[in-house]
Write an enzyme that holds these catalytic residues in place. Sequence first.
Site, short mmCIF file in Angstrom:
data_model
loop_
_atom_site.label_atom_id
_atom_site.label_comp_id
_atom_site.label_asym_id
_atom_site.label_seq_id
_atom_site.Cartn_x
_atom_site.Cartn_y
_atom_site.Cartn_z
N HIS A 18 0.85 -1.20 0.00
CA HIS A 18 0.00 0.00 0.00
C HIS A 18 0.88 1.25 0.00
O HIS A 18 0.61 2.22 -0.72
CB HIS A 18 -0.89 0.06 1.25
N LYS A 42 -15.18 -8.40 6.16
CA LYS A 42 -13.90 -8.84 6.72
C LYS A 42 -13.86 -8.62 8.23
O LYS A 42 -14.30 -7.58 8.71
CB LYS A 42 -12.75 -8.04 6.09
N ARG A 91 -2.00 -5.95 -8.34
CA ARG A 91 -0.88 -6.80 -7.93
C ARG A 91 -0.56 -7.87 -8.95
O ARG A 91 0.58 -8.19 -9.22
CB ARG A 91 -1.17 -7.47 -6.59
N SER A 130 -3.13 -7.81 3.35
CA SER A 130 -3.23 -7.55 4.79
C SER A 130 -3.51 -8.85 5.54
O SER A 130 -2.96 -9.10 6.61
CB SER A 130 -4.32 -6.53 5.07
N1 COA Z 1 -0.11 -4.08 -1.73
C1 COA Z 1 -0.41 -4.97 -0.78
N2 COA Z 1 -1.65 -5.43 -0.56
C2 COA Z 1 -2.62 -4.96 -1.34
C3 COA Z 1 -2.38 -4.04 -2.36
C4 COA Z 1 -1.05 -3.59 -2.55
N3 COA Z 1 -0.72 -2.71 -3.49
N4 COA Z 1 -3.54 -3.77 -2.98
C5 COA Z 1 -4.46 -4.49 -2.36
N5 COA Z 1 -3.91 -5.21 -1.37
C6 COA Z 1 -4.58 -6.15 -0.48
C7 COA Z 1 -5.35 -5.50 0.62
O1 COA Z 1 -4.58 -5.38 1.78
C8 COA Z 1 -6.50 -6.46 0.81
O2 COA Z 1 -6.08 -7.49 1.67
P1 COA Z 1 -7.15 -8.30 2.56
O3 COA Z 1 -8.19 -8.83 1.61
O4 COA Z 1 -6.33 -9.34 3.15
O5 COA Z 1 -7.72 -7.30 3.53
C9 COA Z 1 -6.71 -7.08 -0.56
O6 COA Z 1 -5.53 -6.84 -1.27
C10 COA Z 1 -7.88 -6.48 -1.32
O7 COA Z 1 -7.69 -5.08 -1.38
P2 COA Z 1 -8.90 -4.14 -1.72
O8 COA Z 1 -9.61 -4.66 -2.91
O9 COA Z 1 -8.39 -2.73 -1.77
O10 COA Z 1 -9.89 -4.41 -0.52
P3 COA Z 1 -10.21 -3.51 0.68
O11 COA Z 1 -11.11 -4.24 1.60
O12 COA Z 1 -8.97 -3.02 1.29
O13 COA Z 1 -10.99 -2.25 0.03
C11 COA Z 1 -12.81 -1.19 -1.18
C12 COA Z 1 -12.09 -2.47 -0.83
C13 COA Z 1 -12.94 -0.25 -0.01
C14 COA Z 1 -12.03 -0.45 -2.24
C15 COA Z 1 -14.18 -1.63 -1.73
O14 COA Z 1 -14.68 -2.66 -0.91
C16 COA Z 1 -15.20 -0.50 -1.72
O15 COA Z 1 -15.17 0.36 -2.58
N6 COA Z 1 -16.14 -0.53 -0.76
C17 COA Z 1 -17.18 0.46 -0.60
C18 COA Z 1 -18.54 -0.10 -0.97
C19 COA Z 1 -18.80 0.08 -2.45
O16 COA Z 1 -18.76 1.16 -3.00
N7 COA Z 1 -19.13 -1.04 -3.11
C20 COA Z 1 -19.41 -1.07 -4.52
C21 COA Z 1 -18.13 -1.17 -5.32
S1 COA Z 1 -18.48 -1.13 -7.04
#
Ligand code: COA
Length: 157
Positions: A18, A42, A91, A130
Amino acid sequence: MKTKALYSGSFDPLTMGHMNIICRAAKLYDELTIGVISNPAKEAMFSLEEREDMLKAALKDLKNVKVDHFSGLLADYVNRKGFDVVVRGLRATTDFEYEIQMAQMNARLFNESVETVFLMTDPQYSFLSSSMIKEVYSLGGCIDGLVPDEILKRMVR
Ligand code: COA
């Protein structure tokens, strides 16, 4: 006109993957907001408040970066706050399917001029998530270099 970007996620916890995306996005845009969200799908290790605090501490030296939180639809938050760009990290090809779906759905919901922009994750962090950090750490594995020092200190605590 200033370009305002958003990078959002659960950050439970913030990882070096991140951090790499944040540092690069901070160079590309005038203002970068890190939008922390509580993802009901989660089970979190840290509360939303703790995650926000940890992010603020880890990012204090990046002058054009601020930390906020939101709930509900990302698109509603983006439209309300007037962001121009939503930054996402890719990724591996496995992220692509999910990301394109989300970007296309968000494109319908965003105000007209908002774009989702993808940055390729640094290959040295492409395996990171994460959840993997939490699992390895809770089973006694070494996570040095995979999370910022500030985050590691708080995990130890
Ligand atoms: N380096 C390391 N880890 C990374 C990464 C990077 N560059 N990019 C992503 N990850 C990891 C994250 O840590 C996360 O790990 P986890 O699943 O073990 O927690 C995983 O990859 C998925 O990341 P992400 O897709 O960003 O999930 P998130 O839960 O952190 O965030 C949101 C997701 C907030 C972007 C998304 O759920 C959202 O927009 N929610 C709001 C509701 C909404 O609008 N929904 C409709 C969407 S169309």
